[in-house]
Design an enzyme around this catalytic site. Structure first.
Site, short mmCIF file in Angstrom:
data_model
loop_
_atom_site.label_atom_id
_atom_site.label_comp_id
_atom_site.label_asym_id
_atom_site.label_seq_id
_atom_site.Cartn_x
_atom_site.Cartn_y
_atom_site.Cartn_z
N ASP A 1 0.81 -1.23 0.00
CA ASP A 1 0.00 0.00 0.00
C ASP A 1 0.84 1.27 0.00
OD1 ASP A 1 -2.25 -1.71 0.30
OD2 ASP A 1 -1.91 -1.76 2.46
N LYS B 1 2.28 2.26 -5.02
CA LYS B 1 3.01 1.78 -6.21
C LYS B 1 2.21 2.00 -7.48
CE LYS B 1 3.28 -2.36 -4.51
NZ LYS B 1 2.86 -2.15 -3.12
N GLN C 1 2.25 -6.08 -3.17
CA GLN C 1 2.56 -6.11 -1.72
C GLN C 1 3.85 -5.32 -1.46
OE1 GLN C 1 1.69 -9.55 -3.14
NE2 GLN C 1 -0.30 -8.64 -2.91
N GLY D 1 -4.12 -4.45 -4.42
CA GLY D 1 -5.15 -3.50 -4.81
C GLY D 1 -4.49 -2.19 -5.16
N HIS D 2 -4.43 -1.89 -6.45
CA HIS D 2 -3.77 -0.66 -6.87
C HIS D 2 -4.81 0.38 -7.26
CE1 HIS D 2 0.18 -2.94 -7.94
NE2 HIS D 2 -0.04 -2.84 -6.66
N THR D 3 -4.75 1.52 -6.60
CA THR D 3 -5.69 2.59 -6.91
C THR D 3 -5.00 3.66 -7.74
OG1 THR D 3 -6.69 2.19 -4.76
CG2 THR D 3 -7.32 4.22 -5.86
N GLY E 1 -11.14 -3.23 2.59
CA GLY E 1 -11.79 -2.12 3.28
C GLY E 1 -11.35 -1.99 4.74
N ARG E 2 -10.40 -2.84 5.17
CA ARG E 2 -9.95 -2.77 6.56
C ARG E 2 -9.21 -1.47 6.83
NH1 ARG E 2 -6.55 -8.21 7.31
NH2 ARG E 2 -5.93 -7.69 5.21
P1 IMP Z 1 -2.38 -12.72 1.93
O1 IMP Z 1 -1.44 -12.15 0.93
O2 IMP Z 1 -3.83 -12.49 1.56
O3 IMP Z 1 -2.08 -14.13 2.25
O4 IMP Z 1 -2.18 -11.91 3.30
C1 IMP Z 1 -0.99 -12.03 4.06
C2 IMP Z 1 -0.60 -10.68 4.66
O5 IMP Z 1 -0.22 -9.80 3.60
C3 IMP Z 1 -1.72 -9.97 5.42
O6 IMP Z 1 -1.15 -9.23 6.48
C4 IMP Z 1 -2.29 -9.01 4.39
O7 IMP Z 1 -2.92 -7.91 4.98
C5 IMP Z 1 -1.01 -8.61 3.66
N1 IMP Z 1 -1.24 -8.18 2.27
C6 IMP Z 1 -1.47 -8.95 1.19
N2 IMP Z 1 -1.60 -8.20 0.10
C7 IMP Z 1 -1.43 -6.92 0.47
C8 IMP Z 1 -1.40 -5.68 -0.24
O8 IMP Z 1 -1.55 -5.61 -1.46
N3 IMP Z 1 -1.20 -4.57 0.53
C9 IMP Z 1 -0.99 -4.64 1.87
N4 IMP Z 1 -0.99 -5.77 2.56
C10 IMP Z 1 -1.20 -6.91 1.88
#
Ligand code: IMP
Length: 419
Positions: free
Chosen positions: A9, A12, A218, A36-38, A296-297
């Site tokens: 987040d 990027k 990520q 999730g890229h905005t 949405g967290r």
């Molecule tokens: P997973 O990738 O869904 O298995 O989640 C594993 C961890 O990576 C969790 O803490 C998620 O919140 C975090 N995570 C996965 N994808 C993203 C992202 O695109 N942005 C921020 N955190 C992410």
């Protein structure tokens, strides 16, 4: 190569979007719809989960072998992009990428529920279970979708086992073979024209002298090998993984731009030394709009952590940094910046602890610098930044030994200052 320098987040999408206009091919090499890229362009907001952000510029967009694909999400994104007038004909997916099947999503959710207090806080998109099956050599690959006989066989074998897990271990509903097989059989016709040999395609583009932009998803601290395990994702967001995740040699990557927020955020569980305590937590979250694109967290917010960023520079070999969302800090008189950690034995270190217990118990040592207390919306060039903002950027450069090449000062495409 664009890579997240923190816990994801970092903004990027915006940097990729900016650089994609000067590139010929944009490649994602790991992760899936957990990203999730905005991007805000011409007043419109686009939220991509699978699609490389180069789509907005009509560039060749590639999803490499290292990605995991949820066909339902991918197809929905294709349909949505087309309905908004974007050309998707140059979106390519490696046949070697693995498919996130319905049982992966079901198991991700069920496993998190079972872990309860100990949960990872995943995005529940089936990422971990899909990569686990890939490593166990039980996975279904994108190319398998095009042979209905093999596909049904693989689904049957997998489902027999997965349903046992779902029912007996997790106490969840089993999946129906006909439902899953029927759903999977409908994917092939929609995906067929998008399948490519991604490795060959990128190799050829490089041979032809084209510019290829790699888009990490990520972030560094979520890396499976080098991140804050087990609170990580199940792939390798690090720059070097672009080579394996695409199928090119590592020597083809010549520039690595780390993207870092001017502060830090994290979603999900796990240690976070510079997490802000008190009312400034909510203040940064509101000013920065720190709510997850995918789930949405609310995101946990922290002050800039140069120990973690120094680690990211080491792991990725940043040739420069893009510092995003500097405008969010415009409202503060003083800004704490973490330059060292104090470890449980009382020593201070500029280096990220190699042992998890040290990291879990590390206290941030802050250098408190002046804020600039003026909005940055009117600033047109890096030279026009308020003095204190410039000093903030220079502190980052000095501490990391990496130049800051771009500064983000707002959501819109134009709000990025080149240095
Ligand atoms: P997973 O990738 O869904 O298995 O989640 C594993 C961890 O990576 C969790 O803490 C998620 O919140 C975090 N995570 C996965 N994808 C993203 C992202 O695109 N942005 C921020 N955190 C992410």
């Amino acid at each position: 190569m664009i890579v997240g320098a923190q816990w994801g987040d970092e903004g990027k999408g915006k940097i990729v979007d900016l650089l994609a206009q000067h590139s010929d091919v944009v490649v994602r090499y790991q992760g899936g719809p957990n990203a999730g890229h905005t991007i805000v362009a011409d007043g419109e907001t686009y939220k991509f989960r699978h699609m490389p952000s180069g789509l907005l510029w009509g560039k060749e967009c590639v999803l490499g072998a290292g990605c995991v694909i949820d066909p339902d999400v991918f197809i929905e994104e294709l349909d949505d992009a087309e309905s908004r007038g974007l050309d998707t004909s140059r979106v390519r997916v490696s046949g070697n990428a693995h498919v996130i099947m319905p049982w992966h999503v079901a198991i991700d959710g069920a496993s998190e529920r079972r872990l309860g207090r100990l949960q990872i806080g995943t995005t529940r998109r089936g990422i971990g279970p899909a990569y686990a099956d890939k490593s166990s050599r039980l996975g279904i690959r994108v190319q398998d979708l095009f042979d209905q006989k093999i596909l049904r066989q693989k689904i049957e074998v997998a489902l027999a086992e997965k349903n046992l897990w779902l029912e007996r271990i997790y106490g969840a509903e089993p999946l129906e073979l006909e439902d899953v097989a029927g759903r999977a059989e409908r994917w092939a016709p929609r995906l067929r024209s998008h399948i490519a040999d991604a490795s060959l395609l990128v190799h050829q583009a490089l041979l032809d002298g084209q510019d290829v932009l790699f888009e990490g998803a990520q972030g560094t601290l979520l890396d499976l090998d080098h991140g804050t395990y087990p609170f990580v994702t199940s792939s390798n967001p690090l720059a070097a993984a672009a080579a394996t995740g695409t199928g090119i040699g590592p020597n083809r990557i010549d520039q690595v731009v780390g993207v870092a927020k001017a502060y830090v955020t994290r979603v999900g569980e796990g240690p976070f030394p510079t997490e802000i305590e008190g009312p400034n937590q909510e203040r940064v979250r509101d000013l920065g709009g720190e709510y997850g694109t995918v789930t949405g967290r609310t995101r946990r917010c922290g002050w800039l952590d140069l120990v973690a960023l120094r680690y990211a520079a080491r792991l990725n070999g940043f040739t420069s940094l893009a510092l995003t969302k500097l405008d969010v800090l415009s409202d503060f008189d003083e800004l704490p910046v973490c330059t060292r950690y104090r470890l449980p034995d009382g020593t201070e270190t500029p280096d990220f602890p190699a042992h998890q217990s040290d990291f879990h118990h590390a206290d941030p040592v802050y250098e408190v610098v002046d804020g600039w207390r003026e909005p940055l919306d009117e600033v047109e060039s890096a030279a026009g930044l308020p003095d204190a903002a410039r000093r903030y950027v220079e502190l980052v450069e000095r501490e990391l030994g990496v130049p800051v090449s771009l500064i983000g000062t707002g959501q819109e495409r134009e709000r990025a200052l080149a240095r």
